[in-house]
Scaffold this motif. Structure first.
Motif, PDB file in Angstrom:
ATOM      1  N   ILE A 254     -11.843  -1.422   5.818  1.00 60.89           N
ATOM      2  CA  ILE A 254     -10.881  -0.540   5.483  1.00 60.89           C
ATOM      3  C   ILE A 254      -9.371  -1.016   6.420  1.00 60.89           C
ATOM      4  N   GLY A 255      -9.838  -1.338   7.444  1.00 56.33           N
ATOM      5  CA  GLY A 255      -8.655  -1.709   8.026  1.00 56.33           C
ATOM      6  C   GLY A 255      -7.895  -3.085   7.655  1.00 56.33           C
ATOM      7  N   GLU A 256      -8.675  -3.990   7.327  1.00 56.85           N
ATOM      8  CA  GLU A 256      -8.194  -5.209   6.459  1.00 56.85           C
ATOM      9  C   GLU A 256      -7.611  -5.283   5.163  1.00 56.85           C
ATOM     10  N   ARG A 257      -8.505  -4.335   4.379  1.00 58.04           N
ATOM     11  CA  ARG A 257      -8.528  -4.423   2.778  1.00 58.04           C
ATOM     12  C   ARG A 257      -7.786  -3.094   2.151  1.00 58.04           C
ATOM     13  N   GLY A 258      -7.995  -1.982   3.151  1.00 59.13           N
ATOM     14  CA  GLY A 258      -7.427  -0.782   2.583  1.00 59.13           C
ATOM     15  C   GLY A 258      -8.521  -0.027   1.941  1.00 59.13           C
ATOM     16  N   GLY A 259      -8.609   1.268   2.303  1.00 63.09           N
ATOM     17  CA  GLY A 259      -9.644   2.129   1.973  1.00 63.09           C
ATOM     18  C   GLY A 259      -9.795   2.194   0.427  1.00 63.09           C
TER      19      GLY A 259
ATOM     20  N   MET B 285       0.918  -1.204  -0.078  1.00 64.30           N
ATOM     21  CA  MET B 285      -0.051   0.075   0.125  1.00 64.30           C
ATOM     22  C   MET B 285       0.704   1.294   0.074  1.00 64.30           C
ATOM     23  N   THR B 286       0.578   2.037  -1.029  1.00 66.41           N
ATOM     24  CA  THR B 286       1.449   3.382  -0.869  1.00 66.41           C
ATOM     25  C   THR B 286       1.082   4.200   0.220  1.00 66.41           C
ATOM     26  N   ASP B 287       2.039   5.542   0.003  1.00 63.46           N
ATOM     27  CA  ASP B 287       1.751   6.323   1.302  1.00 63.46           C
ATOM     28  C   ASP B 287       0.195   7.148   1.190  1.00 63.46           C
ATOM     29  N   MET B 288      -0.093   7.354  -0.349  1.00 63.48           N
ATOM     30  CA  MET B 288      -1.255   8.034  -0.360  1.00 63.48           C
ATOM     31  C   MET B 288      -2.315   7.111  -0.173  1.00 63.48           C
ATOM     32  N   GLU B 289      -2.114   5.834  -0.389  1.00 56.99           N
ATOM     33  CA  GLU B 289      -3.314   4.919  -0.159  1.00 56.99           C
ATOM     34  C   GLU B 289      -3.659   4.751   1.405  1.00 56.99           C
ATOM     35  N   LYS B 290      -2.542   4.772   2.316  1.00 55.43           N
ATOM     36  CA  LYS B 290      -2.752   4.854   3.501  1.00 55.43           C
ATOM     37  C   LYS B 290      -3.478   5.861   4.096  1.00 55.43           C
ATOM     38  N   LYS B 291      -2.856   7.239   3.472  1.00 54.91           N
ATOM     39  CA  LYS B 291      -3.540   8.709   3.749  1.00 54.91           C
ATOM     40  C   LYS B 291      -5.050   8.583   3.586  1.00 54.91           C
ATOM     41  N   PHE B 292      -5.352   7.977   2.496  1.00 58.90           N
ATOM     42  CA  PHE B 292      -6.719   7.973   1.980  1.00 58.90           C
ATOM     43  C   PHE B 292      -7.511   7.102   3.021  1.00 58.90           C
ATOM     44  N   SER B 293      -6.994   5.810   3.336  1.00 59.07           N
ATOM     45  CA  SER B 293      -7.553   4.892   4.309  1.00 59.07           C
ATOM     46  C   SER B 293      -7.703   5.715   5.713  1.00 59.07           C
TER      47      SER B 293
END
Length: 101
Positions: free
Chosen positions: A34-39, A1-9
């Motif tokens: 969201i916690g399991e699969r990512g936002g 997961m990228t930093d941007m994906e983590k930020k979105f989540s």
């Protein structure tokens, strides 16, 4: 997961937690997903369905579309995470409801 994906989540989880106090909104399943699969993954799956979600309708009823997943998808900083159709669908839905950010 990228930093941007983590930020979105993280931002979506924060909005979901804030929404929890609204009558009828149950964020527990959404937060777990969201916690399991990512936002981004959860959002893309939701966007593949036609129409709005039950949570979207609850946020709309309470005039809190600012807390919706759709409002995050249309944010410029997350544009690279979604394709044009996904962004345009969210923008169209928000505009239909009179929400312009």
């Amino acid at each position: 997961m990228t930093d941007m994906e983590k930020k979105f989540s993280a931002e979506w989880m924060k909005k979901a937690e804030e929404s929890q106090g609204l009558d009828g909104y149950n964020a527990a399943r959404l937060l777990k997903e969201i916690g399991e699969r990512g936002g981004v993954s959860v959002a893309k799956r939701a966007l593949d369905r036609n129409g709005s979600s039950e949570n979207f309708e609850i946020l709309k009823k309470h005039n809190r579309l600012d807390l919706s997943m759709e409002s995050l998808v249309v944010k410029g900083e997350y544009g690279s995470l979604f394709d044009d159709r996904e962004v345009n669908d969210c923008l169209g839905l928000l505009c239909e409801c009179g929400y312009f950010g």
